[in-house]
Write an enzyme that holds these catalytic residues in place. Structure first.
Site, PDB file in Angstrom:
ATOM      1  N   SER A 197      21.460  67.543 -71.870  1.00 43.24           N
ATOM      2  CA  SER A 197      21.846  66.170 -71.137  1.00 43.24           C
ATOM      3  C   SER A 197      19.942  66.014 -71.350  1.00 43.24           C
ATOM      4  O   SER A 197      19.960  65.347 -71.629  1.00 43.24           O
ATOM      5  CB  SER A 197      21.590  67.361 -69.805  1.00 43.24           C
ATOM      6  OG  SER A 197      21.792  66.814 -69.168  1.00 43.24           O
ATOM      7  N   HIS A 212      29.601  69.352 -66.751  1.00 47.04           N
ATOM      8  CA  HIS A 212      28.767  69.244 -68.088  1.00 47.04           C
ATOM      9  C   HIS A 212      28.310  71.002 -68.024  1.00 47.04           C
ATOM     10  O   HIS A 212      27.486  71.207 -66.994  1.00 47.04           O
ATOM     11  CB  HIS A 212      27.580  68.739 -66.882  1.00 47.04           C
ATOM     12  CG  HIS A 212      25.960  68.537 -67.196  1.00 47.04           C
ATOM     13  ND1 HIS A 212      26.087  67.259 -67.771  1.00 47.04           N
ATOM     14  CD2 HIS A 212      25.011  68.432 -66.848  1.00 47.04           C
ATOM     15  CE1 HIS A 212      24.624  67.154 -68.016  1.00 47.04           C
ATOM     16  NE2 HIS A 212      24.056  68.143 -67.731  1.00 47.04           N
TER      17      HIS A 212
HETATM   18  C1  GCU Z   1      20.644  64.083 -63.915  1.00 53.33           C
HETATM   19  C2  GCU Z   1      21.158  63.014 -65.060  1.00 53.33           C
HETATM   20  C3  GCU Z   1      21.325  63.257 -66.127  1.00 53.33           C
HETATM   21  C4  GCU Z   1      20.566  64.457 -66.740  1.00 53.33           C
HETATM   22  C5  GCU Z   1      21.233  65.644 -66.171  1.00 53.33           C
HETATM   23  C6  GCU Z   1      20.645  66.754 -66.468  1.00 53.33           C
HETATM   24  O1  GCU Z   1      22.627  64.740 -64.041  1.00 53.33           O
HETATM   25  O2  GCU Z   1      21.371  61.588 -64.479  1.00 53.33           O
HETATM   26  O3  GCU Z   1      20.085  61.747 -66.491  1.00 53.33           O
HETATM   27  O4  GCU Z   1      20.655  64.063 -67.828  1.00 53.33           O
HETATM   28  O5  GCU Z   1      20.525  65.644 -64.747  1.00 53.33           O
HETATM   29  O6  GCU Z   1      19.297  66.724 -67.000  1.00 53.33           O
HETATM   30  O7  GCU Z   1      21.148  68.017 -66.642  1.00 53.33           O
END
Ligand code: GCU
Length: 407
Positions: A240, A389
């Site tokens: 992420s 995610h």
């Molecule tokens: C949030 C953000 C993302 C990022 C994520 C993470 O959702 O919007 O851009 O990748 O956090 O790091 O889990």
């Protein structure tokens, strides 16, 4: 000029420049076509990684390496990630080694000096005792403080024992020790060793994400000195927000043989020009609004005009060429726009093709590919995990079985 009737973008890109010493292989990238300074991705215009600023076509690996790479890196630094911190003026490594039955653990304190002071952060390294060098090393940028001292940890984002039992070394550092993930204090660790703390950062100075990438390069400085590690087989991995940093680290620092941006989304592998991708994904405006300390001021200037960005993220993926890039998405990760990540991966293949490495491993370049299967070309790897995610055991299964450190 070679005759080029096909609409395959890779072939078109090479032919447009009047032929090349590199013979294009037929690759499966029919979704993309090219016209002059742009390539068409999913019906839209995107910047063409294979055109120089002068407008001339890049037709050889040498032109890519000697000229175009530098142009793209400069564009990404100036407009997206910011200028990186410089190399330290001095740097030391203090290593505390502990033996466990199956693993040697080293905790390395990296002490860095810049013009404004000295600071340090730790890298944890777990090396399997196999009697031979590890098959490779995964270096994780860890923004969640997930990696403790326990070599028996077998689950979560960083399943240390699963990785070492597969014959790989695992290293990690806590991103927060390099730049706290906080808009009030992100400068306080490493950034202010290089910038006077009482002055505003320059508009194009890198912020937290850039600093994390820089931290990965400092960890690599150490790994190059460790006799237990083969420094030609190091993958920088992040999930992420750390996935964005991992890909940017790999793009800049060619010592990384592999980059693994896992579910990296906006300003990772997701194409910026797709906006919310029709699925409510995170746009440039949103990421800059929610995380003002991640990227420089210059990036914020594109919040409402992403079409003016001189680059897009397929070109970042392409900056890994000819080294291995591993793009991983998840079906339900709408915020990251899995289709936008996939399209960037496919569009990067034209640059790999300069090396004859443009095979993405995918059965088709049309969205969407089969799920829960690792696809592997000679230098590009991809998978789409089912679910949300995350960096899960299923992702690690694919990485550990993905033969990532060889062609
Ligand atoms: C949030 C953000 C993302 C990022 C994520 C993470 O959702 O919007 O851009 O990748 O956090 O790091 O889990």
């Amino acid at each position: 000029m070679t005759r080029c009737a096909t609409s395959l973008v890779v072939v078109a890109a090479l032919c447009a420049g009047g032929g090349s010493a590199v013979q294009p292989q037929p690759v499966r990238t029919a979704a993309v076509t090219q016209a002059d300074k742009t390539v068409t991705i999913d019906g839209e215009d995107y910047p063409n990684p294979l055109r120089l600023h002068s407008g001339a076509a890049v037709t050889t690996a040498a032109e890519w390496e000697n000229t175009r790479r530098a142009e793209l890196l400069a564009d990404f630094r100036e407009n997206v990630y910011g200028q990186s911190l410089p190399a330290p003026t001095a740097q030391t490594f203090d290593v505390a080694t502990t033996d466990f039955p199956a693993v040697t653990r080293k905790i390395i304190t990296i002490t860095v000096t810049g013009p404004e002071g000295t600071g340090s952060f730790d890298v944890k390294l777990f090396v399997p005792k196999t009697g031979a060098k590890p098959r490779g090393t995964f270096l994780m940028i860890d923004h969640r403080g997930e990696v403790g001292d326990d070599p028996d940890r077998s689950s979560g984002i960083a399943p240390v024992s699963t990785i070492t039992e597969a014959g790989y070394a695992f290293a990690a550092f806590d991103a927060g020790e390099v730049a706290p993930d906080d808009s009030g204090s992100y400068r306080s660790a490493m950034i202010d060793l290089f910038h006077p703390a009482d002055q505003e950062l320059p508009a194009d100075a890198g912020r937290a994400i850039s600093a994390w990438s820089w931290g990965a390069s400092r960890a690599m400085d150490y790994l190059q000195t460790d006799p237990d590690i083969d420094p030609t087989k190091v993958a920088v991995i992040g999930h992420s927000r750390s996935g964005k940093a991992a890909l940017w680290a790999g793009a800049q620092d060619t010592r990384f043989a592999v980059a693994i941006p896992n579910n990296s989304g906006s300003t990772g592998t997701k194409l910026a020009r797709r906006g919310d991708g029709g699925v409510g994904a995170e746009t440039v405006a949103r990421i800059n609004g929610s995380f003002p300390h991640w990227f420089p001021q210059t990036y914020k200037a594109y919040n409402d005009r992403v079409d003016s960005l001189p680059v897009d993220q397929h070109e970042l993926v392409a900056l890994m060429a000819p080294r291995r890039v591993v793009v991983a998405s998840a079906t339900d990760d709408a915020n990251a726009d899995p289709e936008g990540e996939f399209l960037a991966y496919v569009a990067a293949a034209q640059v790999y093709e300069l090396y004859g490495l443009g095979d993405t491993g995918l059965p088709s370049t049309s969205w969407r590919p089969p799920t829960d299967e690792g696809f592997r070309g000679p230098a590009m790897s991809y998978h789409l995990r089912s679910g949300g995610h995350g960096l899960t055991g299923a992702d690690w299964d694919i990485y550990l079985n993905g033969d990532l450190f060889s062609r």
